[in-house]
Motif scaffolding. Structure first.
Motif, PDB file in Angstrom:
ATOM      1  N   SER A 164       0.816  -1.219   0.000  1.00 16.43           N
ATOM      2  CA  SER A 164       0.000   0.000   0.000  1.00 16.43           C
ATOM      3  C   SER A 164       0.849   1.268   0.000  1.00 16.43           C
ATOM      4  O   SER A 164       0.354   2.336  -0.294  1.00 16.43           O
ATOM      5  CB  SER A 164      -0.946   0.011   1.202  1.00 16.43           C
ATOM      6  N   GLY A 165       2.130   1.147   0.324  1.00 15.71           N
ATOM      7  CA  GLY A 165       2.986   2.316   0.392  1.00 15.71           C
ATOM      8  C   GLY A 165       3.931   2.469  -0.780  1.00 15.71           C
ATOM      9  O   GLY A 165       4.814   3.313  -0.762  1.00 15.71           O
ATOM     10  N   LYS A 166       3.753   1.665  -1.812  1.00 14.49           N
ATOM     11  CA  LYS A 166       4.645   1.716  -2.977  1.00 14.49           C
ATOM     12  C   LYS A 166       4.637   3.124  -3.563  1.00 14.49           C
ATOM     13  O   LYS A 166       3.590   3.699  -3.806  1.00 14.49           O
ATOM     14  CB  LYS A 166       4.168   0.714  -4.029  1.00 14.49           C
ATOM     15  N   GLY A 167       5.822   3.682  -3.772  1.00 11.27           N
ATOM     16  CA  GLY A 167       5.929   5.024  -4.330  1.00 11.27           C
ATOM     17  C   GLY A 167       5.906   6.128  -3.289  1.00 11.27           C
ATOM     18  O   GLY A 167       5.893   7.303  -3.644  1.00 11.27           O
ATOM     19  N   LEU A 168       5.926   5.760  -1.998  1.00 11.69           N
ATOM     20  CA  LEU A 168       5.896   6.753  -0.923  1.00 11.69           C
ATOM     21  C   LEU A 168       7.152   6.635  -0.069  1.00 11.69           C
ATOM     22  O   LEU A 168       7.790   5.585  -0.031  1.00 11.69           O
ATOM     23  CB  LEU A 168       4.682   6.545  -0.022  1.00 11.69           C
ATOM     24  N   PHE A 169       7.506   7.734   0.592  1.00 16.38           N
ATOM     25  CA  PHE A 169       8.570   7.654   1.593  1.00 16.38           C
ATOM     26  C   PHE A 169       8.254   8.528   2.790  1.00 16.38           C
ATOM     27  O   PHE A 169       7.491   9.491   2.690  1.00 16.38           O
ATOM     28  CB  PHE A 169       9.957   7.990   1.008  1.00 16.38           C
ATOM     29  N   LEU A 170       8.822   8.137   3.919  1.00 11.03           N
ATOM     30  CA  LEU A 170       8.758   8.935   5.136  1.00 11.03           C
ATOM     31  C   LEU A 170       9.991   9.825   5.162  1.00 11.03           C
ATOM     32  O   LEU A 170      11.084   9.394   4.773  1.00 11.03           O
ATOM     33  CB  LEU A 170       8.767   8.045   6.380  1.00 11.03           C
ATOM     34  N   TYR A 171       9.821  11.046   5.629  1.00  5.29           N
ATOM     35  CA  TYR A 171      10.936  11.978   5.746  1.00  5.29           C
ATOM     36  C   TYR A 171      10.882  12.585   7.138  1.00  5.29           C
ATOM     37  O   TYR A 171       9.838  13.054   7.583  1.00  5.29           O
ATOM     38  CB  TYR A 171      10.822  13.070   4.677  1.00  5.29           C
ATOM     39  N   LEU A 172      12.017  12.547   7.822  1.00  3.30           N
ATOM     40  CA  LEU A 172      12.113  13.122   9.161  1.00  3.30           C
ATOM     41  C   LEU A 172      13.347  14.009   9.245  1.00  3.30           C
ATOM     42  O   LEU A 172      14.454  13.582   8.893  1.00  3.30           O
ATOM     43  CB  LEU A 172      12.229  12.009  10.218  1.00  3.30           C
ATOM     44  N   ALA A 173      13.161  15.240   9.683  1.00  3.23           N
ATOM     45  CA  ALA A 173      14.278  16.140   9.988  1.00  3.23           C
ATOM     46  C   ALA A 173      14.467  16.093  11.496  1.00  3.23           C
ATOM     47  O   ALA A 173      13.511  16.257  12.260  1.00  3.23           O
ATOM     48  CB  ALA A 173      13.978  17.560   9.525  1.00  3.23           C
ATOM     49  N   LEU A 174      15.704  15.843  11.910  1.00  4.19           N
ATOM     50  CA  LEU A 174      16.017  15.618  13.309  1.00  4.19           C
ATOM     51  C   LEU A 174      17.137  16.566  13.744  1.00  4.19           C
ATOM     52  O   LEU A 174      18.164  16.662  13.076  1.00  4.19           O
ATOM     53  CB  LEU A 174      16.479  14.161  13.458  1.00  4.19           C
ATOM     54  N   ASP A 175      16.923  17.271  14.849  1.00  2.00           N
ATOM     55  CA  ASP A 175      17.940  18.153  15.409  1.00  2.00           C
ATOM     56  C   ASP A 175      19.062  17.293  15.999  1.00  2.00           C
ATOM     57  O   ASP A 175      18.814  16.444  16.856  1.00  2.00           O
ATOM     58  CB  ASP A 175      17.311  19.027  16.502  1.00  2.00           C
ATOM     59  N   ARG A 176      20.292  17.492  15.532  1.00  2.00           N
ATOM     60  CA  ARG A 176      21.417  16.652  15.968  1.00  2.00           C
ATOM     61  C   ARG A 176      21.709  16.786  17.453  1.00  2.00           C
ATOM     62  O   ARG A 176      22.120  15.825  18.103  1.00  2.00           O
ATOM     63  CB  ARG A 176      22.683  16.997  15.187  1.00  2.00           C
ATOM     64  N   ALA A 177      21.514  17.976  18.009  1.00  2.00           N
ATOM     65  CA  ALA A 177      21.838  18.199  19.417  1.00  2.00           C
ATOM     66  C   ALA A 177      20.843  17.517  20.354  1.00  2.00           C
ATOM     67  O   ALA A 177      21.186  17.166  21.479  1.00  2.00           O
ATOM     68  CB  ALA A 177      21.895  19.696  19.720  1.00  2.00           C
ATOM     69  N   ARG A 178      19.610  17.337  19.888  1.00  2.00           N
ATOM     70  CA  ARG A 178      18.557  16.779  20.752  1.00  2.00           C
ATOM     71  C   ARG A 178      18.177  15.351  20.399  1.00  2.00           C
ATOM     72  O   ARG A 178      17.512  14.668  21.176  1.00  2.00           O
ATOM     73  CB  ARG A 178      17.297  17.647  20.690  1.00  2.00           C
ATOM     74  N   GLY A 179      18.558  14.890  19.216  1.00  4.51           N
ATOM     75  CA  GLY A 179      18.109  13.589  18.752  1.00  4.51           C
ATOM     76  C   GLY A 179      19.150  12.496  18.888  1.00  4.51           C
ATOM     77  O   GLY A 179      20.336  12.759  19.057  1.00  4.51           O
ATOM     78  N   ASN A 180      18.676  11.264  18.823  1.00  9.52           N
ATOM     79  CA  ASN A 180      19.525  10.084  18.822  1.00  9.52           C
ATOM     80  C   ASN A 180      19.285   9.388  17.484  1.00  9.52           C
ATOM     81  O   ASN A 180      18.204   8.846  17.244  1.00  9.52           O
ATOM     82  CB  ASN A 180      19.153   9.187  20.002  1.00  9.52           C
ATOM     83  N   LEU A 181      20.281   9.421  16.605  1.00 13.15           N
ATOM     84  CA  LEU A 181      20.110   8.912  15.246  1.00 13.15           C
ATOM     85  C   LEU A 181      19.721   7.434  15.222  1.00 13.15           C
ATOM     86  O   LEU A 181      18.796   7.042  14.503  1.00 13.15           O
ATOM     87  CB  LEU A 181      21.380   9.142  14.429  1.00 13.15           C
ATOM     88  N   ALA A 182      20.403   6.612  15.994  1.00 14.32           N
ATOM     89  CA  ALA A 182      20.101   5.178  15.998  1.00 14.32           C
ATOM     90  C   ALA A 182      18.673   4.921  16.453  1.00 14.32           C
ATOM     91  O   ALA A 182      17.943   4.123  15.848  1.00 14.32           O
ATOM     92  CB  ALA A 182      21.092   4.426  16.884  1.00 14.32           C
ATOM     93  N   LEU A 183      18.251   5.598  17.495  1.00 10.69           N
ATOM     94  CA  LEU A 183      16.893   5.422  18.002  1.00 10.69           C
ATOM     95  C   LEU A 183      15.858   5.955  17.010  1.00 10.69           C
ATOM     96  O   LEU A 183      14.802   5.342  16.808  1.00 10.69           O
ATOM     97  CB  LEU A 183      16.757   6.116  19.362  1.00 10.69           C
ATOM     98  N   ALA A 184      16.166   7.063  16.366  1.00 11.50           N
ATOM     99  CA  ALA A 184      15.248   7.626  15.365  1.00 11.50           C
ATOM    100  C   ALA A 184      15.072   6.657  14.201  1.00 11.50           C
ATOM    101  O   ALA A 184      13.951   6.421  13.747  1.00 11.50           O
ATOM    102  CB  ALA A 184      15.769   8.977  14.871  1.00 11.50           C
ATOM    103  N   ARG A 185      16.160   6.072  13.708  1.00 10.20           N
ATOM    104  CA  ARG A 185      16.069   5.111  12.605  1.00 10.20           C
ATOM    105  C   ARG A 185      15.257   3.893  13.032  1.00 10.20           C
ATOM    106  O   ARG A 185      14.435   3.389  12.268  1.00 10.20           O
ATOM    107  CB  ARG A 185      17.463   4.691  12.146  1.00 10.20           C
ATOM    108  N   HIS A 186      15.473   3.426  14.250  1.00  6.46           N
ATOM    109  CA  HIS A 186      14.716   2.284  14.783  1.00  6.46           C
ATOM    110  C   HIS A 186      13.225   2.616  14.843  1.00  6.46           C
ATOM    111  O   HIS A 186      12.374   1.833  14.399  1.00  6.46           O
ATOM    112  CB  HIS A 186      15.247   1.915  16.169  1.00  6.46           C
ATOM    113  N   ASN A 187      12.899   3.792  15.370  1.00 14.86           N
ATOM    114  CA  ASN A 187      11.490   4.200  15.475  1.00 14.86           C
ATOM    115  C   ASN A 187      10.854   4.381  14.099  1.00 14.86           C
ATOM    116  O   ASN A 187       9.679   4.052  13.905  1.00 14.86           O
ATOM    117  CB  ASN A 187      11.361   5.479  16.297  1.00 14.86           C
ATOM    118  N   MET A 188      11.611   4.895  13.146  1.00 18.50           N
ATOM    119  CA  MET A 188      11.084   5.070  11.779  1.00 18.50           C
ATOM    120  C   MET A 188      10.714   3.719  11.168  1.00 18.50           C
ATOM    121  O   MET A 188       9.706   3.594  10.480  1.00 18.50           O
ATOM    122  CB  MET A 188      12.102   5.786  10.899  1.00 18.50           C
ATOM    123  N   ARG A 189      11.535   2.693  11.424  1.00 19.79           N
ATOM    124  CA  ARG A 189      11.235   1.348  10.918  1.00 19.79           C
ATOM    125  C   ARG A 189       9.919   0.842  11.507  1.00 19.79           C
ATOM    126  O   ARG A 189       9.059   0.331  10.788  1.00 19.79           O
ATOM    127  CB  ARG A 189      12.371   0.382  11.254  1.00 19.79           C
TER     128      ARG A 189
END
Length: 123
Positions: A90-115
């Motif tokens: 159902s999501g073919k042709g779509l993507f999620l986009y997230l802008a994350l503040d580096r000082a406040r965010g955790n990249l590994a956790l953000a990628r995990h949550n996005m999945r």
């Protein structure tokens, strides 16, 4: 299964989230967005990142890679931009986009949550 609105709210609940968008990369249009700022126009980000996804798909095809994109990471001095193409039917042709503040965010956790958000999203 989660709706687009619920998924956008879950993306914005990620620590450091600045803006979240569900994008149709065939048209470059944002189907839904939340957040953003005067410095981050999510409509422009959706259209611009569509070109990033299309370029990567063309390159993979040219190389004969029979693989899928899990996510694309763009690292800026103050932000991470995470692009995650949807893999479900159902999501073919779509993507999620997230802008994350580096000082406040955790990249590994953000990628995990996005999945997890992607797995639950029903479009």
């Amino acid at each position: 299964m989660a709706s687009m609105d619920v998924s956008l709210k879950e993306m914005m609940a990620i620590d450091g989230a600045v803006g979240a968008v569900v994008v149709d990369y065939n048209s470059g249009m944002a189907l839904g967005s939340l957040g953003g700022s005067k410095d981050l126009d999510l409509q422009i980000a959706a259209a611009g990142n569509t070109e990033v996804v299309k370029a990567k798909l063309r390159t993979m095809e040219s190389l004969g890679l029979k693989d899928t994109i899990e996510d694309i990471l763009i690292t800026l001095n103050t932000q991470y931009h995470i692009i995650r193409p949807l893999t479900g039917r159902s999501g073919k042709g779509l993507f999620l986009y997230l802008a994350l503040d580096r000082a406040r965010g955790n990249l590994a956790l953000a990628r995990h949550n996005m999945r997890i958000i992607e797995e639950k999203l029903e479009v």
